[in-house]
Scaffold this motif. Sequence first.
Motif, PDB file in Angstrom:
ATOM      1  N   VAL A 133      45.556  22.410  21.067  1.00  0.00           N
ATOM      2  CA  VAL A 133      46.669  22.904  20.250  1.00  0.00           C
ATOM      3  C   VAL A 133      46.251  24.255  19.681  1.00  0.00           C
ATOM      4  O   VAL A 133      45.453  24.331  18.753  1.00  0.00           O
ATOM      5  N   LYS A 134      46.737  25.329  20.299  1.00  0.00           N
ATOM      6  CA  LYS A 134      46.396  26.665  19.809  1.00  0.00           C
ATOM      7  C   LYS A 134      47.521  27.639  20.133  1.00  0.00           C
ATOM      8  O   LYS A 134      48.394  27.325  20.964  1.00  0.00           O
ATOM      9  N   ILE A 135      47.473  28.789  19.482  1.00  0.00           N
ATOM     10  CA  ILE A 135      48.520  29.784  19.700  1.00  0.00           C
ATOM     11  C   ILE A 135      48.495  30.209  21.163  1.00  0.00           C
ATOM     12  O   ILE A 135      47.433  30.494  21.718  1.00  0.00           O
ATOM     13  N   GLY A 136      49.660  30.221  21.784  1.00  0.00           N
ATOM     14  CA  GLY A 136      49.767  30.603  23.189  1.00  0.00           C
ATOM     15  C   GLY A 136      49.761  29.430  24.154  1.00  0.00           C
ATOM     16  O   GLY A 136      50.100  29.595  25.326  1.00  0.00           O
ATOM     17  N   ALA A 137      49.378  28.231  23.676  1.00  0.00           N
ATOM     18  CA  ALA A 137      49.316  27.070  24.575  1.00  0.00           C
ATOM     19  C   ALA A 137      50.707  26.732  25.114  1.00  0.00           C
ATOM     20  O   ALA A 137      51.698  26.791  24.383  1.00  0.00           O
ATOM     21  N   LYS A 138      50.765  26.367  26.402  1.00  0.00           N
ATOM     22  CA  LYS A 138      52.043  25.989  27.017  1.00  0.00           C
ATOM     23  C   LYS A 138      52.398  24.565  26.607  1.00  0.00           C
ATOM     24  O   LYS A 138      51.548  23.672  26.621  1.00  0.00           O
ATOM     25  N   VAL A 139      53.651  24.356  26.253  1.00  0.00           N
ATOM     26  CA  VAL A 139      54.082  23.022  25.827  1.00  0.00           C
ATOM     27  C   VAL A 139      55.361  22.611  26.553  1.00  0.00           C
ATOM     28  O   VAL A 139      56.127  23.458  27.022  1.00  0.00           O
ATOM     29  N   GLY A 140      55.542  21.303  26.668  1.00  0.00           N
ATOM     30  CA  GLY A 140      56.745  20.751  27.293  1.00  0.00           C
ATOM     31  C   GLY A 140      57.346  19.695  26.379  1.00  0.00           C
ATOM     32  O   GLY A 140      56.650  19.059  25.582  1.00  0.00           O
ATOM     33  N   LYS A 141      58.650  19.496  26.546  1.00  0.00           N
ATOM     34  CA  LYS A 141      59.393  18.598  25.654  1.00  0.00           C
ATOM     35  C   LYS A 141      59.195  17.130  26.037  1.00  0.00           C
ATOM     36  O   LYS A 141      59.142  16.792  27.211  1.00  0.00           O
ATOM     37  N   VAL A 142      59.090  16.282  25.026  1.00  0.00           N
ATOM     38  CA  VAL A 142      59.081  14.833  25.238  1.00  0.00           C
ATOM     39  C   VAL A 142      60.108  14.202  24.298  1.00  0.00           C
ATOM     40  O   VAL A 142      60.537  14.820  23.325  1.00  0.00           O
ATOM     41  N   PHE A 143      60.476  12.969  24.612  1.00  0.00           N
ATOM     42  CA  PHE A 143      61.467  12.249  23.802  1.00  0.00           C
ATOM     43  C   PHE A 143      60.734  11.250  22.926  1.00  0.00           C
ATOM     44  O   PHE A 143      60.036  10.378  23.439  1.00  0.00           O
ATOM     45  N   ARG A 144      60.868  11.376  21.629  1.00  0.00           N
ATOM     46  CA  ARG A 144      60.127  10.509  20.714  1.00  0.00           C
ATOM     47  C   ARG A 144      60.989  10.100  19.522  1.00  0.00           C
ATOM     48  O   ARG A 144      62.025  10.690  19.253  1.00  0.00           O
ATOM     49  N   LYS A 145      60.450   9.117  18.840  1.00  0.00           N
ATOM     50  CA  LYS A 145      61.019   8.694  17.578  1.00  0.00           C
ATOM     51  C   LYS A 145      60.574   9.730  16.556  1.00  0.00           C
ATOM     52  O   LYS A 145      59.393  10.024  16.462  1.00  0.00           O
ATOM     53  N   ILE A 146      61.503  10.296  15.819  1.00  0.00           N
ATOM     54  CA  ILE A 146      61.102  11.313  14.856  1.00  0.00           C
ATOM     55  C   ILE A 146      61.070  10.740  13.448  1.00  0.00           C
ATOM     56  O   ILE A 146      60.168  10.997  12.677  1.00  0.00           O
ATOM     57  N   SER A 147      62.071   9.957  13.141  1.00  0.00           N
ATOM     58  CA  SER A 147      62.145   9.460  11.776  1.00  0.00           C
ATOM     59  C   SER A 147      62.602   8.014  11.790  1.00  0.00           C
ATOM     60  O   SER A 147      63.629   7.681  12.366  1.00  0.00           O
ATOM     61  N   ASP A 148      61.804   7.177  11.166  1.00  0.00           N
ATOM     62  CA  ASP A 148      62.108   5.745  11.138  1.00  0.00           C
ATOM     63  C   ASP A 148      61.706   5.258   9.749  1.00  0.00           C
ATOM     64  O   ASP A 148      60.732   4.546   9.581  1.00  0.00           O
ATOM     65  N   ILE A 149      62.476   5.717   8.744  1.00  0.00           N
ATOM     66  CA  ILE A 149      62.022   5.542   7.367  1.00  0.00           C
ATOM     67  C   ILE A 149      62.445   4.220   6.758  1.00  0.00           C
ATOM     68  O   ILE A 149      61.884   3.789   5.777  1.00  0.00           O
ATOM     69  N   ASP A 150      63.456   3.585   7.351  1.00  0.00           N
ATOM     70  CA  ASP A 150      63.962   2.351   6.757  1.00  0.00           C
ATOM     71  C   ASP A 150      63.933   1.278   7.838  1.00  0.00           C
ATOM     72  O   ASP A 150      64.609   1.407   8.850  1.00  0.00           O
ATOM     73  N   PRO A 151      63.141   0.225   7.648  1.00  0.00           N
ATOM     74  CA  PRO A 151      63.009  -0.784   8.706  1.00  0.00           C
ATOM     75  C   PRO A 151      64.339  -1.438   9.074  1.00  0.00           C
ATOM     76  O   PRO A 151      64.471  -1.982  10.165  1.00  0.00           O
ATOM     77  N   GLU A 152      65.305  -1.360   8.188  1.00  0.00           N
ATOM     78  CA  GLU A 152      66.613  -1.932   8.523  1.00  0.00           C
ATOM     79  C   GLU A 152      67.648  -0.841   8.809  1.00  0.00           C
ATOM     80  O   GLU A 152      68.824  -1.133   9.016  1.00  0.00           O
ATOM     81  N   GLY A 153      67.226   0.407   8.796  1.00  0.00           N
ATOM     82  CA  GLY A 153      68.170   1.510   8.977  1.00  0.00           C
ATOM     83  C   GLY A 153      68.134   2.069  10.381  1.00  0.00           C
ATOM     84  O   GLY A 153      67.425   1.551  11.247  1.00  0.00           O
ATOM     85  N   PRO A 154      68.923   3.128  10.603  1.00  0.00           N
ATOM     86  CA  PRO A 154      68.943   3.719  11.945  1.00  0.00           C
ATOM     87  C   PRO A 154      67.655   4.482  12.247  1.00  0.00           C
ATOM     88  O   PRO A 154      66.991   4.979  11.344  1.00  0.00           O
ATOM     89  N   ILE A 155      67.319   4.556  13.524  1.00  0.00           N
ATOM     90  CA  ILE A 155      66.143   5.305  13.970  1.00  0.00           C
ATOM     91  C   ILE A 155      66.638   6.650  14.474  1.00  0.00           C
ATOM     92  O   ILE A 155      67.631   6.709  15.198  1.00  0.00           O
ATOM     93  N   ALA A 156      65.949   7.719  14.094  1.00  0.00           N
ATOM     94  CA  ALA A 156      66.327   9.042  14.600  1.00  0.00           C
ATOM     95  C   ALA A 156      65.364   9.441  15.715  1.00  0.00           C
ATOM     96  O   ALA A 156      64.164   9.570  15.487  1.00  0.00           O
ATOM     97  N   TYR A 157      65.902   9.606  16.914  1.00  0.00           N
ATOM     98  CA  TYR A 157      65.092  10.058  18.049  1.00  0.00           C
ATOM     99  C   TYR A 157      65.324  11.547  18.266  1.00  0.00           C
ATOM    100  O   TYR A 157      66.300  12.113  17.786  1.00  0.00           O
TER     101      TYR A 157
END
Lengths: 133, 350, 390
Positions: A101-125
Amino acid sequence: MNGALPLIWRKFGERYDLDGNFCETCGTAFFPARPVCPSCRRRGKLVPKKMPKTGKIVSFTEVFTGPAGFEHETPYFIAIVELDNKARLLTQIVDSEKERVKIGAKVGKVFRKISDIDPEGPIAYGYKFKVVC
Amino acid sequence: MVGIVGYGVYVPKYRITVEEIARVWKKDGKAISAGLNVKEKAVGSFDEDACTISVEAARRALAHSGIYAANLGAVYVGSESHPYAVKPTASIVADAVGASPELTAADLEFACKAGTAGIQMCLALVESKMPAWIKYGMSIGADTAQGRPNDALEFTAASGGAAFIVGKKEDEVIAEVLDTYSYTTDTPDFWRRQHAEFPRHAGRFTGKPAYFKHVIAGANGIMKRVNMKPSDFDYAVFHQPNGKFPIRVAKQLGFEKKQIEQGLTTPLIGNTYSGSMMIGLASVLDKAKPGEKILAVSYGSGAGSDAFVLEATKNISKKRPKKTVFDMFEEKEYIDYAEYVKFRKKLKSL
Amino acid sequence: MRSVSIIGTGCTVFGEHWNKSFRQLIAEAGIEAIQNAGVEGKDIEALYGGNMASGRFIGQEHVGALIADQLGLNPIPATRVEDACASGGVALRSGYMAIKSGEYDVVAVGGIEKMTDVGTDQAAIALGGAGDQETELFHGASFPALYALMARAHMNKFGTTEEQLAAVSVKNHKNAMLNPKAQFHREITVADVMKSSYIASPLKLLDCSPITDGAAAVILCETEKAKEICEQPIEIIASGQASDTLALPGRKNLYETMAARVAAKAAFEKAKLTPKDIDFAEVHDCFTIAEILAIEAIGFCEKGKGGPFTEQGKTALDGEIPVNVSGGLKGKGHPVGATGVAQAVEACIQLQGKAEKRQVKDAKIGLAHNVGGSGATATVHLFKAAEGRK
């Protein structure tokens, strides 16, 4: 706000597939989509555009104290990524060894869970990125 | 002709070895590893679940096959670790891969064989004579399998998944499905009650009356229908809860080791439950040459088996991913038990 | 053209006020300012209250009315001003504009934040709202993370070091020792900063300003009138404000703060002054990198040279241009909505020659630089001692 359902839902296109827009007048890509091109304003012609799924790291940080909802994910990398069409976004960098992980490094997109703050609430992917080479 | 037009596999990069898990419980890791024929298992990161794994597998299947997501008429996700008890994973996957809203979608659950049940549904829909027939259907088997700490399953319960796209265009099918057959009984060998965090299993009862009975019935049933015998197949893939069962069942059915090696993935990544047989089949498709025949039999506790006979077509060499399933397994990073507990949120306070 | 001066100031001690509420704090600062100005409550015609996130911190909105109510100033118009951490600076500017316009002659400006009624993780969420909720905070980008991204970019572009960042913190803690109202009275060394733990690399705990309760207030008055009623009015000789993209990725680059540069330029042009004319500055050092960015944007040093400039002591109390002699946000504390007003209070104290041990010698012209978010809002005010009542 990370558990707010209509907000999560409204953002699916942006967060799942990098839906942004593009000003045909000046050739600038925007992510997220902008209502007005800040350079061309009323002369601008904005059309929807999907962003490329690869880019490079412009700056990064390793977060050791996260805000509520992220406190158990630490440490994690946050980076500003410049996509191949020059549009920039802020994202987490995952699945990447610290040395890569450094400046200039090539990166590609992945699909992940971003926010899952409430165990009974909606998950934000949505998008995160990983170093690809 | 109807069959597989594309496939994609996703296995998270993190691994924990059987020996590391055994270390925590002061067990003999080497003996357990040899007994299960499993070296290590794949572990999803804290931000991965059956949905994210499904999306990654689906995107790969679409990318390699060149099928437009908008042409998908069905999306099914088979899993026993759907992130929501109510609210489909399939609709998230369909949206995330850019499918059209004009499709049918559902989440399936039949322990480890829900994904192959989805393949059968796609086959039927693609072949349907109804006006609403679909061009392509996608079925995904994906899990972040839950192993109760210090349970025998903890050594194998892994994360991963595979997506298969079913279609019928002759220039697109890479493996024709010659027949499919299922065998189902009420055999409660493994279950997870509503709201329960971890599945329970009936110990040795999961063997003979459950796994072996159904896999053998499925395999023999379909071989009888297509009038083939084990030696007619180039490859055979069975559900692989560990590295031992599929080898033993193959032997009992009369298959040789070389027929099952290419599809045997559990020793390297553990049991990905709904993904297990499907990842094995994907690995076989990585290598299969035109005309080669494949027997694939899944198993789901509760209990049933879905069996398939496939034949690779001339399209296979140009449509399959460059990176093989086994290559993908090499992209890995080892974690210790503490990180495993953190990633899979096994601490009460996480 | 009408001119505006400050005729009274008030400021609470900054710190963790476990036994004082939002209401008590603003009342304390406000009453002190009104009494210090030598005016009566009835002389005040309007009120502007800078506050960033009372809704998040104490569950209370509508604090413009609350402040007027607590100070007994009803029925004058009372308005809450919110521009994240620049709320105080923008409130000051709002009061300034109100008098400039000719609408009022005497206006009260307050700034307040009561931050310690929630835990630090909730405080991080409240402060995170100063960035882009949907594209930054959503992804787990805390405020230290945003400034860390700027710090890394600055280090990469100009070779700035973590030790140079630490020098900001060391200086401001040293200055805070001389300020009885500062949150910290503890000298630290570069080594202390370097060995403090990372919050968001390259920023460490001692690179970050603290969570603070506090309030500050000033009374503004039309200058001619001010000269009649006040012994030492402090004239606001220019007020600049500018905006940039809310989210960091939209900026042209990460290693400079455009809004601050534009606001400073506007202020200097209005006052017909240059950075060389400034005798001391209170700048927005919410993180050490922010002070480096600030002194470059204002023009105290060349772009990219803020690190060595600080390390060489040029911004120290006895340096070429003393910066944050109050202790800054790092040493004095950073009750976000109060900060911009507290900077004006410090400018007055310095220009009135009442800063005692931290007094800048021959201070004639002072500057205050207040930033909202990661730089989306910036205000720059210039102050000068006016001729007072003899």
